[in-house]
Design a protein around this motif. Structure first.
Motif, PDB file in Angstrom:
ATOM      1  N   UNK A 114       0.833  -1.209   0.000  1.00 17.84           N
ATOM      2  CA  UNK A 114       0.000   0.000   0.000  1.00 17.84           C
ATOM      3  C   UNK A 114       0.864   1.253   0.000  1.00 17.84           C
ATOM      4  N   UNK A 115       1.898   1.269   0.840  1.00 16.07           N
ATOM      5  CA  UNK A 115       2.789   2.423   0.910  1.00 16.07           C
ATOM      6  C   UNK A 115       3.547   2.609  -0.403  1.00 16.07           C
ATOM      7  N   UNK A 116       4.045   1.529  -0.984  1.00 13.25           N
ATOM      8  CA  UNK A 116       4.782   1.629  -2.252  1.00 13.25           C
ATOM      9  C   UNK A 116       3.879   2.158  -3.361  1.00 13.25           C
ATOM     10  N   UNK A 117       2.635   1.676  -3.430  1.00 13.04           N
ATOM     11  CA  UNK A 117       1.703   2.162  -4.446  1.00 13.04           C
ATOM     12  C   UNK A 117       1.364   3.635  -4.233  1.00 13.04           C
ATOM     13  N   UNK A 118       1.181   4.024  -2.992  1.00  8.78           N
ATOM     14  CA  UNK A 118       0.891   5.420  -2.681  1.00  8.78           C
ATOM     15  C   UNK A 118       2.045   6.316  -3.103  1.00  8.78           C
TER      16      UNK A 118
ATOM     17  N   UNK B 144       4.436   5.663  -5.303  1.00  6.31           N
ATOM     18  CA  UNK B 144       4.573   5.620  -6.754  1.00  6.31           C
ATOM     19  C   UNK B 144       3.524   6.509  -7.422  1.00  6.31           C
ATOM     20  N   UNK B 145       2.286   6.419  -6.961  1.00  5.39           N
ATOM     21  CA  UNK B 145       1.226   7.232  -7.540  1.00  5.39           C
ATOM     22  C   UNK B 145       1.501   8.709  -7.329  1.00  5.39           C
ATOM     23  N   UNK B 146       1.945   9.085  -6.152  1.00  3.80           N
ATOM     24  CA  UNK B 146       2.241  10.494  -5.890  1.00  3.80           C
ATOM     25  C   UNK B 146       3.421  10.985  -6.706  1.00  3.80           C
ATOM     26  N   UNK B 147       4.372  10.100  -7.005  1.00  2.00           N
ATOM     27  CA  UNK B 147       5.529  10.500  -7.816  1.00  2.00           C
ATOM     28  C   UNK B 147       5.135  10.694  -9.278  1.00  2.00           C
ATOM     29  N   UNK B 148       4.189   9.887  -9.747  1.00  2.75           N
ATOM     30  CA  UNK B 148       3.797   9.938 -11.150  1.00  2.75           C
ATOM     31  C   UNK B 148       2.704  10.966 -11.405  1.00  2.75           C
ATOM     32  N   UNK B 149       1.740  11.047 -10.514  1.00  2.00           N
ATOM     33  CA  UNK B 149       0.606  11.960 -10.706  1.00  2.00           C
ATOM     34  C   UNK B 149       0.839  13.272  -9.961  1.00  2.00           C
ATOM     35  N   UNK B 150       0.180  14.338 -10.407  1.00  3.81           N
ATOM     36  CA  UNK B 150       0.256  15.585  -9.649  1.00  3.81           C
ATOM     37  C   UNK B 150      -0.344  15.404  -8.262  1.00  3.81           C
ATOM     38  N   UNK B 151      -0.044  16.328  -7.357  1.00  3.93           N
ATOM     39  CA  UNK B 151      -0.414  16.175  -5.951  1.00  3.93           C
ATOM     40  C   UNK B 151      -1.915  16.197  -5.705  1.00  3.93           C
ATOM     41  N   UNK B 152      -2.679  16.662  -6.608  1.00  2.00           N
ATOM     42  CA  UNK B 152      -4.120  16.686  -6.410  1.00  2.00           C
ATOM     43  C   UNK B 152      -4.715  17.885  -7.104  1.00  2.00           C
ATOM     44  N   UNK B 153      -6.007  17.915  -7.180  1.00  2.84           N
ATOM     45  CA  UNK B 153      -6.659  18.956  -7.956  1.00  2.84           C
ATOM     46  C   UNK B 153      -6.876  20.259  -7.209  1.00  2.84           C
ATOM     47  N   UNK B 154      -6.086  20.575  -6.242  1.00  4.07           N
ATOM     48  CA  UNK B 154      -6.294  21.821  -5.510  1.00  4.07           C
ATOM     49  C   UNK B 154      -6.331  21.568  -4.022  1.00  4.07           C
ATOM     50  N   UNK B 155      -6.850  22.547  -3.335  1.00  8.40           N
ATOM     51  CA  UNK B 155      -6.891  22.434  -1.880  1.00  8.40           C
ATOM     52  C   UNK B 155      -8.076  21.602  -1.419  1.00  8.40           C
ATOM     53  N   UNK B 156      -8.007  21.188  -0.170  1.00 10.17           N
ATOM     54  CA  UNK B 156      -9.122  20.443   0.424  1.00 10.17           C
ATOM     55  C   UNK B 156     -10.260  21.425   0.689  1.00 10.17           C
TER      56      UNK B 156
END
Length: 175
Positions: free
Chosen positions: A74-78, A80-92
């Motif tokens: 789970x940690x490795x996938x998280x 990896x996903x954060x490294x490949x994808x942008x941090x998110x679509x904006x603020x919470x």
């Protein structure tokens, strides 16, 4: 806002399952393309598989080695996903989401039609892009209706909303 729009705002949530929470989300004036809608359906289905798969159901809960292995994966996938994808679509932002649409705190109308960029899960930081239509201002935010969702995407969205609803009800009982 006309009476028809007021009725539409009420219809978004009245009698329907919905979830209140804080999610990473943003709106943009350009509608999502068909490939983004296809990805949204796949992402919501992947989130459902990951979140619904419980070690207890597979008889793995008793084995600490398997739990550690699953946690590492789970940690490795998280990561990896954060490294490949942008941090998110904006603020919470605080929002209420239902199967028909959503209310978002503090986001003004930008156009009648827009694209919602939403990170529906903390487990998998995937961003889905959904077409929305502005219904009107409501209680310090704006109401938006989903529009033109294919049946498969609509079903996957409904499952995610139900899962979020169930989780918020369970956390409300615990506190």
């Amino acid at each position: 806002m006309s009476m028809a729009e007021q009725g539409a705002v009420l219809a978004l949530f009245e009698g329907h399952v919905h979830a209140d929470g804080e999610w990473r989300l943003a709106l943009s004036p350009e509608p999502p393309d068909p490939a983004a809608l296809e990805f949204a359906e796949q992402a919501l289905r992947a989130i459902a598989m990951v979140e619904d798969l419980k070690p207890d159901a597979m008889g793995l809960a008793a084995d600490p080695a398997l739990r550690r292995l699953e946690a590492k994966l789970d940690l490795a996938l998280l990561l990896l996903t954060r490294a490949v994808l942008p941090s998110g679509p904006g603020q919470r932002r605080r929002a209420r989401i239902g199967v028909s649409g959503l209310w978002i705190e503090g986001i003004p109308a930008m156009a009648e039609a827009a694209a919602l960029h939403w990170q529906p899960s903390e487990v998998l930081p995937l961003v889905v892009h959904l077409p929305v239509r502005f219904l009107g201002p409501e209680a310090g935010g704006g109401c938006w209706a989903f529009r033109g969702l294919a049946p498969g995407l609509s079903e996957a969205l409904e499952r995610q909303v139900f899962r979020l609803h169930r989780r918020s009800r369970a956390s409300g009982r615990e506190s």
